[in-house]
Design a protein around this motif. Structure first.
Motif, mmCIF file in Angstrom:
data_model
loop_
_atom_site.group_PDB
_atom_site.id
_atom_site.type_symbol
_atom_site.label_atom_id
_atom_site.label_comp_id
_atom_site.label_asym_id
_atom_site.label_seq_id
_atom_site.Cartn_x
_atom_site.Cartn_y
_atom_site.Cartn_z
ATOM 1 N N VAL A 47 0.836 -1.206 0.000
ATOM 2 C CA VAL A 47 0.000 0.000 0.000
ATOM 3 C C VAL A 47 0.868 1.253 0.000
ATOM 4 O O VAL A 47 0.634 2.194 -0.770
ATOM 5 N N LEU A 48 1.879 1.277 0.845
ATOM 6 C CA LEU A 48 2.748 2.459 0.916
ATOM 7 C C LEU A 48 3.532 2.637 -0.377
ATOM 8 O O LEU A 48 3.769 3.761 -0.827
ATOM 9 N N ALA A 49 3.931 1.528 -1.006
ATOM 10 C CA ALA A 49 4.717 1.614 -2.238
ATOM 11 C C ALA A 49 3.933 2.273 -3.374
ATOM 12 O O ALA A 49 4.510 2.948 -4.230
ATOM 13 N N ARG A 50 2.612 2.093 -3.377
ATOM 14 C CA ARG A 50 1.820 2.702 -4.467
ATOM 15 C C ARG A 50 1.191 4.033 -4.060
ATOM 16 O O ARG A 50 0.321 4.561 -4.744
ATOM 17 N N GLY A 51 1.638 4.581 -2.916
ATOM 18 C CA GLY A 51 1.177 5.903 -2.505
ATOM 19 C C GLY A 51 -0.099 5.896 -1.704
ATOM 20 O O GLY A 51 -0.750 6.953 -1.557
ATOM 21 N N GLY A 52 -0.493 4.723 -1.164
ATOM 22 C CA GLY A 52 -1.704 4.652 -0.360
ATOM 23 C C GLY A 52 -1.476 5.153 1.054
ATOM 24 O O GLY A 52 -0.415 5.702 1.385
ATOM 25 N N VAL A 53 -2.493 4.981 1.898
ATOM 26 C CA VAL A 53 -2.415 5.467 3.279
ATOM 27 C C VAL A 53 -2.744 4.331 4.230
ATOM 28 O O VAL A 53 -3.419 3.364 3.865
ATOM 29 N N ILE A 54 -2.275 4.470 5.462
ATOM 30 C CA ILE A 54 -2.590 3.521 6.527
ATOM 31 C C ILE A 54 -3.130 4.327 7.703
ATOM 32 O O ILE A 54 -2.422 5.155 8.282
ATOM 33 N N LYS A 55 -4.397 4.096 8.021
ATOM 34 C CA LYS A 55 -5.083 4.866 9.053
ATOM 35 C C LYS A 55 -5.598 3.932 10.135
ATOM 36 O O LYS A 55 -5.939 2.760 9.877
ATOM 37 N N ALA A 56 -5.680 4.463 11.356
ATOM 38 C CA ALA A 56 -6.172 3.683 12.486
ATOM 39 C C ALA A 56 -7.347 4.402 13.135
ATOM 40 O O ALA A 56 -7.392 5.623 13.197
#
Length: 601
Positions: A323-332
């Motif tokens: 996800v991070l490699a394609r520019g996505g986000v990680i939210k909690a």
């Protein structure tokens, strides 16, 4: 039964509590219920102001013929009565109704009309399927709760008109039959008999006409306008709806927003007795999305989304890294007190976010002295501790992590935030929390159409410093647009408008219109801009939605006299319905019937 009205009403039911005992009154209304106690008949009479008890008693002066007529009364009969207002005996006082300390001893009765037994009781708190209520809407509207909703709507309209009149606005009507234009929702089309093959459109809003009124020098306009959109329905949407439409010239955005705050605060104070603090906070669109996952956040509870990308960067967990490699986000998102959720309960939350495109959630239970999570072996306690700190989680809480593209994660977790707020009882329903959402993107890219489309509408003014970006980076342009949000509902939206032809043409070019297409659709507006158009802007408030909130309704259908169902049907009158061949021939229209569905094998 009499012919016409013999007894002329002198008072409404609610007035009886203010007249001296012994006063003779004539009341009229509907029989709510009748009780025969053997020689004495009690009838609850209902009009739109309330209930009062009628007493038919020969020993207290009711004539024998009136007693006999009262013996035949049934629920929902329409009657007029003449009688004397008297105080009830202390042990018979009914504290549940406003007139509970008095009753009317009847001397004369005029039965104006009989009634069939209604399909449901005419009272609040009934358990009746909504299609039945809508089929017999004229009966449903007799219920006190629905009568109060109609009064509330009237009082709101009266206040809004008075406020705007006092501030120099003119109420001007705009056309219902108008021109179909691209962008936005689908139009309802109306065929022209006099110009075969051509169609009017019912207005989705009076947008272009109110801008032309600014060109015309009206300067301050408003209208309680009926609008139409052919779109899929939800609890807070109807195909025809009412909005308070406002436009003004020579007022900057800050001044205008303060005026609208004053108006809305006054409305809540006068109509509902609710004090609203002003000024309303302002929240940029980007911040609202990142923090709450929504551009209409419910601020009655907090539960913000937390960015935990840095805490998981470089781990061995492949999903996060992809996800991070394609520019996505990680939210909690924290679910307070839910660390003990079972696998089944967590699966239900995962199923809830699936329709938004989010394929899963990584749960982390925060416990005293440690963590429990299916991703613990990939992250380790140090990273899990960092995630918990970023999210603001305490022991006993459950952290739910979503990883995907931004346009997937934010709305998915935003909807989950709202669900948790309701399910966990985090919302203080006595609060009314307003916020302005500002700095919306002017344009968004439509992958299916392969072009830029307007986020609000094509007439929204960009922020001045962003105007050059229309040519080079349309997605970065911010709009001078604003939405008023209340408790998770958008109740009003507007913008400052484009008022110069060169900027409007630049906007049409960004939207992919050729010069010829733009002029064909909007030439009248472009021409008008060449005759001295003042800076202007406005807003439209969804009055149905505001009344729903003020009246405590759960659906727009609770606050509209004659609403449509979720499929756009009027069950009472049977609309929409086919028309005959002669009507179609006059309009030169041929109807193509849907293809029959093949039977299943």
């Amino acid at each position: 039964m009499t012919q016409g009205i013999r007894l002329r009403r002198t008072h409404m039911v609610a007035d009886t509590i203010r007249v001296p005992g012994g006063t003779e009154v004539v009341l009229a209304g509907w029989v709510q219920r009748r009780r025969d106690l053997g020689g004495i008949i009690f009838v609850d009479l209902r009009d739109r102001t309330g209930l009062v008890q009628l007493v038919f008693d020969r020993e207290r002066g009711t004539p024998a013929a009136v007693m006999e007529a009262a013996d035949h009364l049934r629920n929902e009969y329409v009657v007029a009565v003449r009688g004397e207002v008297v105080a009830r005996a202390p042990h018979t006082v009914n504290p549940k109704i406003a007139t509970g300390e008095i009753e009317v001893v009847v001397a004369d009765l005029d039965v104006l009309n009989a009634a069939k037994h209604p399909p449901f009781p005419i009272e609040d708190g009934i358990d009746v399927e909504e299609p039945v209520r809508l089929r017999y809407r004229y009966l449903d509207l007799r219920r006190p709760q629905m009568q109060q909703m109609l009064r509330l709507r009237h009082q709101a309209y009266r206040f809004l008109r008075r406020f705007l009149d006092d501030h120099g606005f003119l109420e001007v009507e705009t056309p219902i039959l108008t021109k179909s234009t691209p962008e936005g929702a689908r139009d309802y089309l109306v065929p022209s008999r006099l110009q075969p093959g051509s169609f009017y459109a019912l207005p989705q809003s009076p947008q272009l006409f109110k801008q032309l009124l600014m060109v015309a020098g009206v300067e301050r306009y408003y209208q309680i306008a009926r609008c139409f959109r052919d779109e899929d329905l939800r609890a807070d949407r109807q195909p025809e709806f009412t909005q308070l439409d406002i436009e003004q010239s020579f007022m900057d955005m800050d001044e205008f927003l303060h005026l609208m705050e004053e108006m809305v605060a006054g409305l809540f104070r006068e109509v509902a007795g609710i004090e609203v603090a002003t000024p309303f906070p302002r929240l940029p669109y980007r911040e609202a999305m990142e923090r709450y996952g929504s551009d209409k956040p419910d601020l009655r509870f907090e539960l913000p989304l937390a960015d935990v990308a840095d805490a998981v960067r470089g781990t061995e967990f492949r999903v996060f890294q992809d996800v991070l490699a394609r520019g996505g986000v990680i939210k909690a998102l924290v679910a307070p007190g839910c660390a003990g959720y079972s696998r089944k309960q967590i699966d239900e939350l995962i199923q809830f976010v699936a329709p938004f495109g989010l394929k899963g959630l990584a749960p982390v239970a925060v416990e005293e002295g440690g963590f429990r999570s299916p991703v613990a072996k990939f992250l380790g306690d140090e990273r899990l501790r960092a995630i918990a700190e970023r999210a603001g989680a305490q022991p006993g809480d459950l952290v739910l992590i979503g990883a995907a593209d931004r346009q997937v994660v934010l709305p998915a977790l935003g909807a989950l935030r709202n669900k948790l707020g309701h399910d966990l009882g985090l919302i203080d329903t006595s609060q009314f929390r307003f916020v302005w959402i500002t700095d919306f993107p002017l344009l968004s890219y439509d992958e299916e159409e392969g072009r830029w489309v307007a986020e609000h509408h094509p007439f929204t003014m960009p922020r001045w410093e962003d105007v050059p970006l229309l040519d080079t980076d349309p997605g970065a342009v911010r709009a001078q647009a604003y939405d008023m949000v209340l408790n998770g509902y958008e109740i009003g939206g507007g913008s400052m408008r484009i008022y110069r032809r060169d900027i409007q043409e630049k906007m049409f070019t960004a939207l992919g219109f050729s010069r010829e297409e733009a002029y064909d659709k909007f030439g009248f507006l472009l021409d008008a801009f060449e005759y001295g158009t003042p800076p202007h802007g406005g807003i439209a408030f969804g009055l149905d939605r505001i009344i729903m909130i003020l009246g405590g309704g759960q659906s727009l259908r609770d606050c509209i006299a004659f609403p449509k169902t979720s499929s756009g049907a009027d069950l009472m009158v049977g609309a929409p319905s086919p028309v005959n061949r002669e009507q179609l021939d006059i309009l030169r229209i041929q109807v193509r019937q849907p293809e029959p569905t093949a039977p299943k094998a």
